[in-house]
Structure formats: structure tokens, C-alpha cells
Design a protein around this motif. Structure first.
Motif, short mmCIF file in Angstrom:
data_model
loop_
_atom_site.label_atom_id
_atom_site.label_comp_id
_atom_site.label_asym_id
_atom_site.label_seq_id
_atom_site.Cartn_x
_atom_site.Cartn_y
_atom_site.Cartn_z
N ASN A 180 0.84 -1.21 -0.09
CA ASN A 180 0.10 0.13 0.03
C ASN A 180 0.56 1.17 0.02
OD1 ASN A 180 -2.84 0.74 0.05
ND2 ASN A 180 -2.20 1.90 1.87
N HIS A 181 1.87 1.16 0.35
CA HIS A 181 2.93 2.34 0.68
C HIS A 181 3.29 2.64 -0.86
CE1 HIS A 181 5.93 5.14 2.05
NE2 HIS A 181 6.69 4.50 0.92
N PHE A 182 3.73 1.44 -1.66
CA PHE A 182 4.48 1.71 -2.95
C PHE A 182 3.43 1.75 -4.15
CE2 PHE A 182 8.18 0.27 -0.46
CZ PHE A 182 9.12 1.26 -0.83
N ILE A 183 2.05 1.07 -3.87
CA ILE A 183 1.03 1.06 -4.76
C ILE A 183 -0.20 1.78 -3.85
CG2 ILE A 183 -0.32 -0.12 -6.44
CD1 ILE A 183 2.26 -2.14 -6.41
N PRO A 184 -0.33 2.98 -3.73
CA PRO A 184 -1.54 3.68 -3.01
C PRO A 184 -2.78 2.82 -3.37
CG PRO A 184 -0.03 5.12 -3.45
CD PRO A 184 0.37 4.12 -4.32
N GLY A 185 -3.63 2.44 -2.24
CA GLY A 185 -4.82 1.71 -2.48
C GLY A 185 -4.93 0.30 -2.96
N SER A 186 -3.65 -0.30 -2.97
CA SER A 186 -3.55 -1.67 -3.53
C SER A 186 -4.16 -2.65 -2.36
CB SER A 186 -2.13 -2.08 -3.68
OG SER A 186 -1.26 -1.92 -2.71
N CYS A 187 -4.18 -2.05 -1.29
CA CYS A 187 -4.61 -2.84 -0.03
C CYS A 187 -5.70 -2.02 0.83
CB CYS A 187 -3.39 -3.25 0.92
SG CYS A 187 -2.60 -4.48 -0.03
N PRO A 188 -6.64 -2.59 1.31
CA PRO A 188 -7.55 -2.06 2.04
C PRO A 188 -6.86 -1.58 3.75
CG PRO A 188 -8.25 -4.38 2.28
CD PRO A 188 -6.95 -4.34 1.40
N VAL A 189 -6.20 -0.43 3.78
CA VAL A 189 -5.53 -0.27 4.80
C VAL A 189 -6.07 0.98 5.38
CG1 VAL A 189 -3.27 0.46 5.63
CG2 VAL A 189 -3.27 -1.06 4.12
N PRO A 190 -6.34 1.28 6.72
CA PRO A 190 -7.00 2.53 7.27
C PRO A 190 -6.26 3.50 7.07
CG PRO A 190 -6.90 0.54 8.90
CD PRO A 190 -6.44 0.13 7.74
#
Length: 194
Positions: A180-190
């Protein structure tokens, strides 16, 4: 007749340079039979090895590496969200809550001290393992100051399985944070962690 003889000679001489057939040699490194004795959980009663790595790596070594990496992932997961939730320490060199930027902002002297500290821990761990104690699932843990290690074998196995499950979850969670850090929105992270 001359052309047949010429073709026969050419074919015979070409066969001299062809690679010899290689017979398949069985590997003596097949550790797959050891998988049957590994502890499993109720949720997953079989050992998951889709790539067949147990054919090349000793099962005990792989389990110890999994647990060691899982413990590191548990610390990394806490280290990822701690500054974002609670803020940073009073520091002049690290001013960001972004974990990747914080790695780059840290003073090289701090990294040298950290690497030396890790080396000291690994040396101590190795020395204790040579004495028959274990950090990674042995019967007699090296560090148990609070005396939380149960004497009952069933409770020990239950505690080992809980730690292994938490380690696996932390490895997946940390991989999700990195993705999610390197590909924003790739994982459902709060939002407060991303």
C-alpha cells in the motif's frame, strides 16, 4: 549409392557431438516425509507447501526461519503504525511518520549501532542454541523471565501454534503495508496507517 554413404557418414559424425542422454538422479535432500510430523492447526490440518520447497530445505530449518521472520514482522508491523498513531520521539534527525522516509532520515551512526546490537543478539542466540536452549520452538526457552512457559506439553504446543499464527499474520500484514505504501490503494489499509 555414394550419396547414401555420404549422408550416413555425416549423420554418424553429427551424433558424436550430440549431448549424451542424462539419467535423472534422485536427490537425497527430500525432506517431504518430515512434513507429516509437523504440528498443524484445526483450521489448516495439512502443511501448505505448493512449491515443493520441502524437497530442498530441511523442514525444521524452514519452520525456524518462518518463526524468526515472523517475529521480525511482528516488530516491523508495530514499528510501521506506532509513529503514525502515537507520533515520533523528540528527535532532530527523524521528523517524519512515513516509515520508508524515516529509514532514510536516520543517522548512519544509529544504523551502525543497530547492526552491532543485532549481531550481539544473534551471537548470544547462537551460543545458547549450542547449549541446547532455543529461541525458536525448543523445549527450554532461553529467555523466560516471567515464567510464562507452561510445563504441560499440550499447552506448549498450543502456545507455539498461537505464536506461529500471529507471525504469519504479521508477515501478511507487513507485506500489505509495504504494497500500500508503494502502490497506494492496493490494499484496504485504514487511512491513519497508510
Amino acid at each position: 549409392m555414394k550419396s547414401f554413404a555420404a549422408i550416413s557418414l555425416l549423420a554418424g559424425s553429427a551424433a558424436a557431438f550430440a549431448p549424451a542422454p542424462v539419467s535423472k538422479v534422485g536427490s537425497s535432500l527430500n525432506y517431504a516425509s518430515e512434513l507429516d510430523s509437523m504440528p498443524t492447526s484445526v483450521e489448516c490440518p495439512k502443511v501448505f507447501d505448493p512449491l515443493g520447497l520441502s524437497d530442498y530445505v530441511p523442514v525444521d530449518w524452514a519452520r525456524r526461519a518462518e518463526l524468526s521472520n515472523g517475529r521480525s514482522a511482528m516488530l516491523a508491523t508495530v514499528g510501521w503504525f506506532f509513529p503514525k498513531v502515537f507520533g515520533t520521539f523528540d528527535s532532530s534527525d527523524v521528523t517524519t511518520t512515513d516509515p520508508i522516509d524515516a529509514i532514510l532520515q536516520a543517522d548512519p551512526q544509529w544504523w551502525a549501532q543497530f547492526i552491532i546490537l543485532c549481531g550481539v543478539f544473534e551471537t548470544w542466540k547462537y551460543k545458547k542454541e549450542m547449549e541446547g536452549k532455543s529461541y525458536l520452538g525448543g523445549e527450554d526457552p532461553v529467555v523466560d523471565y516471567l515464567k510464562l512457559w507452561p510445563a504441560d506439553k499440550a499447552k506448549q504446543d498450543d502456545l507455539k501454534m498461537k505464536e506461529l499464527k500471529n507471525a504469519r499474520l504479521a508477515m501478511l500484514g507487513f507485506a500489505g503495508f509495504m504494497s500500500n505504501h508503494f502502490i497506494p490503494g492496493s490494499c484496504p489499509v485504514p487511512d491513519f496507517i497508510a
